[in-house]
Design a protein around this motif. Sequence first.
Motif, PDB file in Angstrom:
ATOM      1  N   ASN A 122     -61.795   9.333  16.524  1.00 29.15           N
ATOM      2  CA  ASN A 122     -62.523   8.296  15.778  1.00 29.15           C
ATOM      3  C   ASN A 122     -61.655   7.087  15.555  1.00 29.15           C
ATOM      4  OD1 ASN A 122     -64.788   9.866  15.717  1.00 29.15           O
ATOM      5  ND2 ASN A 122     -64.238  10.936  13.732  1.00 29.15           N
ATOM      6  N   LEU A 123     -62.230   5.873  15.644  1.00 32.39           N
ATOM      7  CA  LEU A 123     -61.430   4.694  15.427  1.00 32.39           C
ATOM      8  C   LEU A 123     -61.224   4.604  14.154  1.00 32.39           C
ATOM      9  CD1 LEU A 123     -63.317   2.098  17.726  1.00 32.39           C
ATOM     10  CD2 LEU A 123     -61.165   3.038  18.053  1.00 32.39           C
ATOM     11  N   ILE A 124     -59.905   4.227  13.752  1.00 31.58           N
ATOM     12  CA  ILE A 124     -59.426   4.401  12.169  1.00 31.58           C
ATOM     13  C   ILE A 124     -59.600   2.829  11.515  1.00 31.58           C
ATOM     14  CG2 ILE A 124     -57.290   4.343  10.763  1.00 31.58           C
ATOM     15  CD1 ILE A 124     -56.059   6.266  12.889  1.00 31.58           C
ATOM     16  N   ASN A 125     -59.350   2.038  12.280  1.00 35.93           N
ATOM     17  CA  ASN A 125     -59.511   0.373  11.713  1.00 35.93           C
ATOM     18  C   ASN A 125     -60.766  -0.214  12.574  1.00 35.93           C
ATOM     19  OD1 ASN A 125     -56.871   0.619  10.410  1.00 35.93           O
ATOM     20  ND2 ASN A 125     -56.075   0.758  12.879  1.00 35.93           N
ATOM     21  N   THR A 126     -61.797  -0.191  11.568  1.00 36.34           N
ATOM     22  CA  THR A 126     -63.020  -0.528  12.225  1.00 36.34           C
ATOM     23  C   THR A 126     -63.551  -1.953  11.694  1.00 36.34           C
ATOM     24  OG1 THR A 126     -64.207   0.755  10.286  1.00 36.34           O
ATOM     25  CG2 THR A 126     -64.117   1.803  12.643  1.00 36.34           C
ATOM     26  N   ILE A 127     -62.783  -2.431  10.497  1.00 33.99           N
ATOM     27  CA  ILE A 127     -62.991  -3.674   9.968  1.00 33.99           C
ATOM     28  C   ILE A 127     -61.922  -5.023  10.600  1.00 33.99           C
ATOM     29  CG2 ILE A 127     -63.029  -5.056   7.940  1.00 33.99           C
ATOM     30  CD1 ILE A 127     -64.016  -2.600   6.490  1.00 33.99           C
ATOM     31  N   SER A 128     -62.435  -5.846  11.356  1.00 29.50           N
ATOM     32  CA  SER A 128     -61.376  -6.802  11.897  1.00 29.50           C
ATOM     33  C   SER A 128     -60.990  -7.881  10.900  1.00 29.50           C
ATOM     34  CB  SER A 128     -62.564  -7.644  13.051  1.00 29.50           C
ATOM     35  OG  SER A 128     -62.657  -6.762  14.170  1.00 29.50           O
ATOM     36  N   ASP A 129     -59.669  -8.084  11.193  1.00 31.98           N
ATOM     37  CA  ASP A 129     -59.256  -9.261  10.497  1.00 31.98           C
ATOM     38  C   ASP A 129     -60.012 -10.548  10.766  1.00 31.98           C
ATOM     39  OD1 ASP A 129     -56.954 -11.519  10.398  1.00 31.98           O
ATOM     40  OD2 ASP A 129     -56.362 -10.165   8.847  1.00 31.98           O
ATOM     41  N   PRO A 130     -60.149 -11.498  10.057  1.00 28.67           N
ATOM     42  CA  PRO A 130     -60.738 -13.020  10.549  1.00 28.67           C
ATOM     43  C   PRO A 130     -59.992 -13.464  11.772  1.00 28.67           C
ATOM     44  CG  PRO A 130     -60.842 -12.799   8.209  1.00 28.67           C
ATOM     45  CD  PRO A 130     -59.888 -11.624   8.648  1.00 28.67           C
ATOM     46  N   VAL A 131     -58.887 -13.607  11.520  1.00 26.13           N
ATOM     47  CA  VAL A 131     -58.158 -14.161  12.629  1.00 26.13           C
ATOM     48  C   VAL A 131     -58.224 -13.439  14.060  1.00 26.13           C
ATOM     49  CG1 VAL A 131     -55.714 -14.771  13.438  1.00 26.13           C
ATOM     50  CG2 VAL A 131     -56.339 -15.216  11.094  1.00 26.13           C
ATOM     51  N   HIS A 132     -58.281 -12.295  14.109  1.00 31.73           N
ATOM     52  CA  HIS A 132     -58.397 -11.193  15.141  1.00 31.73           C
ATOM     53  C   HIS A 132     -59.772 -11.575  15.769  1.00 31.73           C
ATOM     54  CE1 HIS A 132     -55.048  -8.526  13.046  1.00 31.73           C
ATOM     55  NE2 HIS A 132     -54.515  -9.848  13.799  1.00 31.73           N
ATOM     56  N   ALA A 156     -54.990  -5.673  19.468  1.00 31.39           N
ATOM     57  CA  ALA A 156     -55.826  -4.970  20.052  1.00 31.39           C
ATOM     58  C   ALA A 156     -55.552  -3.611  19.936  1.00 31.39           C
ATOM     59  CB  ALA A 156     -55.972  -5.112  21.727  1.00 31.39           C
ATOM     60  N   ALA A 157     -54.129  -3.200  19.916  1.00 30.86           N
ATOM     61  CA  ALA A 157     -53.590  -1.854  19.635  1.00 30.86           C
ATOM     62  C   ALA A 157     -53.870  -1.408  18.466  1.00 30.86           C
ATOM     63  CB  ALA A 157     -52.146  -1.714  19.884  1.00 30.86           C
ATOM     64  N   HIS A 158     -54.017  -2.233  17.492  1.00 32.42           N
ATOM     65  CA  HIS A 158     -54.165  -1.695  16.142  1.00 32.42           C
ATOM     66  C   HIS A 158     -55.770  -1.362  16.071  1.00 32.42           C
ATOM     67  CE1 HIS A 158     -54.507  -1.956  11.597  1.00 32.42           C
ATOM     68  NE2 HIS A 158     -55.730  -2.517  11.797  1.00 32.42           N
ATOM     69  N   TYR A 159     -56.595  -1.821  16.499  1.00 33.64           N
ATOM     70  CA  TYR A 159     -58.067  -1.496  16.602  1.00 33.64           C
ATOM     71  C   TYR A 159     -58.406  -0.352  17.571  1.00 33.64           C
ATOM     72  CZ  TYR A 159     -58.442  -5.829  13.773  1.00 33.64           C
ATOM     73  OH  TYR A 159     -58.079  -6.682  12.902  1.00 33.64           O
ATOM     74  N   LEU A 160     -57.552   0.227  18.314  1.00 36.55           N
ATOM     75  CA  LEU A 160     -57.721   0.875  19.364  1.00 36.55           C
ATOM     76  C   LEU A 160     -56.999   2.280  18.815  1.00 36.55           C
ATOM     77  CD1 LEU A 160     -57.197  -0.428  22.711  1.00 36.55           C
ATOM     78  CD2 LEU A 160     -59.149   0.097  21.581  1.00 36.55           C
ATOM     79  N   GLU A 161     -56.582   2.361  17.485  1.00 32.16           N
ATOM     80  CA  GLU A 161     -56.005   3.535  16.938  1.00 32.16           C
ATOM     81  C   GLU A 161     -57.049   4.813  16.632  1.00 32.16           C
ATOM     82  OE1 GLU A 161     -53.497   2.340  13.571  1.00 32.16           O
ATOM     83  OE2 GLU A 161     -51.907   1.563  15.119  1.00 32.16           O
ATOM     84  N   THR A 162     -56.716   5.925  16.825  1.00 35.68           N
ATOM     85  CA  THR A 162     -57.849   7.010  16.421  1.00 35.68           C
ATOM     86  C   THR A 162     -57.435   8.035  15.686  1.00 35.68           C
ATOM     87  OG1 THR A 162     -57.250   8.091  18.714  1.00 35.68           O
ATOM     88  CG2 THR A 162     -59.228   6.559  18.807  1.00 35.68           C
ATOM     89  N   ASP A 163     -58.349   8.678  14.985  1.00 36.89           N
ATOM     90  CA  ASP A 163     -57.629  10.080  14.251  1.00 36.89           C
ATOM     91  C   ASP A 163     -57.538  11.063  15.101  1.00 36.89           C
ATOM     92  OD1 ASP A 163     -60.161  10.499  14.353  1.00 36.89           O
ATOM     93  OD2 ASP A 163     -60.774  10.152  12.318  1.00 36.89           O
ATOM     94  N   SER A 164     -57.587  12.334  14.279  1.00 38.66           N
ATOM     95  CA  SER A 164     -57.308  13.521  15.469  1.00 38.66           C
ATOM     96  C   SER A 164     -58.465  14.027  15.972  1.00 38.66           C
ATOM     97  CB  SER A 164     -56.875  14.569  14.405  1.00 38.66           C
ATOM     98  OG  SER A 164     -57.694  14.895  13.367  1.00 38.66           O
ATOM     99  N   ASN A 165     -59.615  13.175  15.652  1.00 38.06           N
ATOM    100  CA  ASN A 165     -61.076  13.615  16.033  1.00 38.06           C
ATOM    101  C   ASN A 165     -61.443  12.564  17.176  1.00 38.06           C
ATOM    102  OD1 ASN A 165     -61.326  15.996  14.724  1.00 38.06           O
ATOM    103  ND2 ASN A 165     -61.969  14.770  12.801  1.00 38.06           N
TER     104      ASN A 165
END
Length: 392
Positions: A76-86, A65-74
């Motif tokens: 916005n979410l950085i990682n928007t495409i989910s890995d199939p296992v996740h 989950a932490a990977h998909y909650l990462e945001t840029d300086s504005n």
Amino acid sequence: MMNRYSGFLLVVLIIASCATRRTTTTTAPVVVQSPVKDTVTTIIKEEKAKDKSIFNLQLFLSLNAAHYLETDSNGNLINTISDPVHLSSLHLYEGLLLASQHGDSSIHISVTDAGADSLRFLKLLNDKKSKEKDLVISYLNPSMNAMAAVSSTDKNYPLIVTQHNASSLLFGNKNAWLATPSNKTQCRQMASYIQLKQPSSEFRFIYREGNKKEADLADLFYSEILALGIDSARCIKINYSNDGWGAIQKNWKAGKRNVIFLPIADESLLASLLTKLNTHEQSEIFLIGLPNWEFFETIDFTLLESLNTHIFSSTFIDYDDLNVRAFRKNFIETYHADPLPTAFVGYDYYNWVSANFSKHGNRIAEYESIPNLTSPTSGFRFKRICDNCGFE
């Protein structure tokens, strides 16, 4: 598990005697009790009795989950495409939650995000809290399954591994449960099914010598059919690498039903071979394929139908089933996404526990099969595969 507390009653005997020249009366013993300690003891016993009616269900999921909650300086979410296992892990949890909405309030669900770090996951597995769980269900990268099975043995808690290619992780791990049949078990079940449906047919096993997986599967089907009592004279293995189509023609029995085991996953070769097989009479062909054929893009499925093709699968879902349709509708309305196969599995896990808990408590080995979404006629039918092994 709650610790056992014991209350101790402090008894103080006060004997008053007066030694004088005159005759006096001895004071009777007085018992002084500690009402506060008695009260505390009673409360603790009541809490323990209540805990016996709670089933603690722990999920180990590869959510990251932490990977998909990462945001840029504005922001916005950085990682928007989910890995199939996740994504599959998330759907398993969501399917289980849907079942719990109308389930047993005594089943307590907790979730641990195992992420993608195997060392972190091992620490989580070995945490003493795992021993306090009545059942742990893991859906992880397959490379972590064996590690999880060993931990369930060391820490003595029941663990369900959702899916694994081989049943080897069950050997020596009596607390491990494999919730879908391994590849070999699926092949054996398919061979048994074919032997029952086509006992008088001719059996042909086609493989390529240079492809170990194909050769191993052909050997497995061949040996299983023989073990089921089929005459070896009616069973022939054909090495397609050396003899090709000519060998198939040479060993064809016209006017008889030819059961063709074809454990080939090469899509282009398969397409060519199916076209050649289609030159025979439909009544003479009964074709056995592999689960991954379902996902091939260049295969003509009307051709598979004309060849009487049978494909086995451990994840088949009948989307025409009324219960499946109701669950799918509920899932889409709740989560705004079409459920993946793991969502159906999560739903089935919860209902399996809920249906058995009131009768069997946390004695998982005594749990009975009930119909479910992924297997509506039987449900989970677990079997211990050896004396010192887990269940498949």
